[in-house]
Design a protein around this motif. Structure first.
Motif, PDB file in Angstrom:
ATOM      1  N   LEU A 141       0.869  -1.174   0.000  1.00 56.38           N
ATOM      2  CA  LEU A 141       0.000   0.000   0.000  1.00 56.38           C
ATOM      3  C   LEU A 141       0.909   1.227   0.000  1.00 56.38           C
ATOM      4  N   VAL A 142       0.626   2.178  -0.880  1.00 54.66           N
ATOM      5  CA  VAL A 142       1.418   3.406  -0.949  1.00 54.66           C
ATOM      6  C   VAL A 142       0.506   4.588  -0.633  1.00 54.66           C
ATOM      7  N   ALA A 143       0.937   5.460   0.283  1.00 54.84           N
ATOM      8  CA  ALA A 143       0.160   6.649   0.652  1.00 54.84           C
ATOM      9  C   ALA A 143       1.020   7.883   0.433  1.00 54.84           C
ATOM     10  N   GLU A 144       0.477   8.847  -0.323  1.00 51.29           N
ATOM     11  CA  GLU A 144       1.258  10.044  -0.634  1.00 51.29           C
ATOM     12  C   GLU A 144       0.349  11.241  -0.888  1.00 51.29           C
ATOM     13  N   GLU A 145       0.852  12.416  -0.548  1.00 47.11           N
ATOM     14  CA  GLU A 145       0.144  13.676  -0.766  1.00 47.11           C
ATOM     15  C   GLU A 145       0.519  14.191  -2.161  1.00 47.11           C
ATOM     16  N   HIS A 146      -0.039  13.532  -3.162  1.00 50.47           N
ATOM     17  CA  HIS A 146       0.345  13.805  -4.549  1.00 50.47           C
ATOM     18  C   HIS A 146      -0.745  13.260  -5.455  1.00 50.47           C
ATOM     19  N   GLY A 167      -9.065  10.198   2.161  1.00 46.51           N
ATOM     20  CA  GLY A 167      -8.589   8.990   2.820  1.00 46.51           C
ATOM     21  C   GLY A 167      -7.103   8.937   3.054  1.00 46.51           C
ATOM     22  N   LEU A 168      -6.470  10.108   3.159  1.00 48.46           N
ATOM     23  CA  LEU A 168      -5.025  10.154   3.390  1.00 48.46           C
ATOM     24  C   LEU A 168      -4.671  10.303   4.861  1.00 48.46           C
ATOM     25  N   ASP A 169      -5.662  10.478   5.738  1.00 49.22           N
ATOM     26  CA  ASP A 169      -5.372  10.509   7.158  1.00 49.22           C
ATOM     27  C   ASP A 169      -5.272   9.073   7.681  1.00 49.22           C
ATOM     28  N   PHE A 170      -4.915   8.926   8.948  1.00 48.25           N
ATOM     29  CA  PHE A 170      -4.663   7.582   9.477  1.00 48.25           C
ATOM     30  C   PHE A 170      -5.898   6.690   9.420  1.00 48.25           C
ATOM     31  N   ALA A 171      -7.079   7.282   9.642  1.00 46.67           N
ATOM     32  CA  ALA A 171      -8.303   6.475   9.576  1.00 46.67           C
ATOM     33  C   ALA A 171      -8.549   5.974   8.155  1.00 46.67           C
ATOM     34  N   VAL A 200      -8.909  18.103   3.840  1.00 45.47           N
ATOM     35  CA  VAL A 200      -8.659  17.523   2.521  1.00 45.47           C
ATOM     36  C   VAL A 200      -8.097  16.106   2.656  1.00 45.47           C
ATOM     37  N   TYR A 201      -7.187  15.904   3.606  1.00 51.04           N
ATOM     38  CA  TYR A 201      -6.671  14.561   3.887  1.00 51.04           C
ATOM     39  C   TYR A 201      -7.824  13.603   4.192  1.00 51.04           C
ATOM     40  N   SER A 202      -8.703  14.034   5.072  1.00 52.01           N
ATOM     41  CA  SER A 202      -9.807  13.172   5.484  1.00 52.01           C
ATOM     42  C   SER A 202     -10.721  12.837   4.307  1.00 52.01           C
ATOM     43  N   HIS A 203     -11.006  13.819   3.477  1.00 50.14           N
ATOM     44  CA  HIS A 203     -11.905  13.618   2.337  1.00 50.14           C
ATOM     45  C   HIS A 203     -11.362  12.557   1.385  1.00 50.14           C
TER      46      HIS A 203
END
Length: 313
Positions: free
Chosen positions: A246-251, A296-300, A291-294
């Motif tokens: 799984l890859v998570a990034e602000e991009h 799905g980039l936050d921890f939840a 924006v993260y939450s919307h």
């Protein structure tokens, strides 16, 4: 020590500290003196400080010229403009020419929040990955950022460093072993899935792993501050061990860390990969957390996507 700190501030403070010992360090900014440490640099070393105002193309050319005068140049400015407005100058004057300029691109990703898509930079990693002769680094916290400055100041090559704007929780407990150029760090080990992250999303990935642990899922968490050069050996090692990535990034979903990892694995060790990033749209407007939450980039959100991914594979 506070429990969080803006990465951009940590970089500016370390540049100021190093400048006392190294007279070749100079700072160029394009209306980006908001960090107290950069303002202090201008006050302390006025003969080594240049403010161009809102003129990123000019700042880039000046920085390249200073670099070819044997200066160690730190160019501070908004990421949204150094990945768009002055891109031609970065490509030709800095990267193509091999100028020793460290671009400190502040307020990257969606950290400008309500200012909207004109001030977001969600394509910058993709753009800079495609330009030869320039490294791309996204520090995950203030400790790693300071350690990074110590290393890149000694390298004679162009570097693009993307930071956010807001305070970020600490991922590391000290600068020790937090950064090595071209390498990633395994922050947590687990056998069920591996979560790769870069920049300010790394803290969320670690918190997501705690949620997953409470539900019986053991996740490996890897911090990859260097998107280019990528730590290919570590990525392959983890992929062989966990078999699910799984890859998570602000991009953007296009061209970032996720696609860099997919390209490597497709060539060398194919495994299922899920990328949490911004879809092919202009993001909703809100502060960075919203924006993260919307998306799905936050921890939840990361924990939820990991659980869904594991149900499919």
């Amino acid at each position: 020590m506070p429990d969080k700190m803006p990465v951009r501030v940590a970089i500016a403070e370390r540049v100021l500290q190093l400048a006392w010992k190294d007279p070749q360090i100079v700072v160029v900014t394009s209306d980006a003196r908001g960090s107290a440490a950069i303002e202090k640099f201008f006050e302390t070393f006025p003969d080594r400080s240049i403010e161009t105002g809102i003129a990123e193309q000019t700042a880039t050319g000046i920085s390249a010229g200073l670099a070819f005068s044997n200066k160690k140049v730190f160019l501070f400015g908004p990421a949204c403009f150094y990945s768009a407005r002055s891109l031609e100058q970065v490509k030709n004057d800095i990267a193509y020419s091999g100028a020793n300029v460290k671009i400190i691109a502040v307020s990257g990703g969606v950290s400008y929040g309500p200012l909207g898509s004109t001030h977001h930079s969600l394509h910058d990693v993709a753009v800079y990955r495609a330009i030869p002769n320039i490294a791309v680094i996204l520090p995950s916290d203030a400790y790693q950022a300071a350690a990074m400055v110590d290393q890149i100041v000694e390298t004679n090559q162009p570097v693009y460093v993307r930071t956010g704007r807001n305070p970020v929780p600490f991922v590391y407990s000290s600068e020790n072993d937090s950064f090595k150029f071209g390498k990633g760090n395994v922050l947590k080990e687990g056998k069920d899935i591996a979560i790769f992250a870069t920049g300010e999303v790394v803290w969320h990935a670690l918190e997501a792993a705690k949620i997953l642990t409470s539900s019986g899922i053991n996740a490996t968490v890897v911090d990859l501050p260097c998107v280019k050069p990528l730590d290919e050996d570590l990525v392959l090692q983890i992929a062989r061990a966990t078999k699910r990535i799984l890859v998570a990034e602000e991009h953007s979903i296009h061209g970032g860390l996720g696609e860099a990892i997919c390209s490597l694995l497709c060539r060398s060790h194919p495994v299922p990969v899920e990328i949490i990033a911004f879809p092919d749209e202009y993001p909703v407007t809100g502060n960075q957390s919203q924006v993260y939450s919307h998306y799905g980039l936050d921890f939840a959100g990361i924990a939820k996507r990991a659980q869904e991914f594991l149900r499919r594979y």
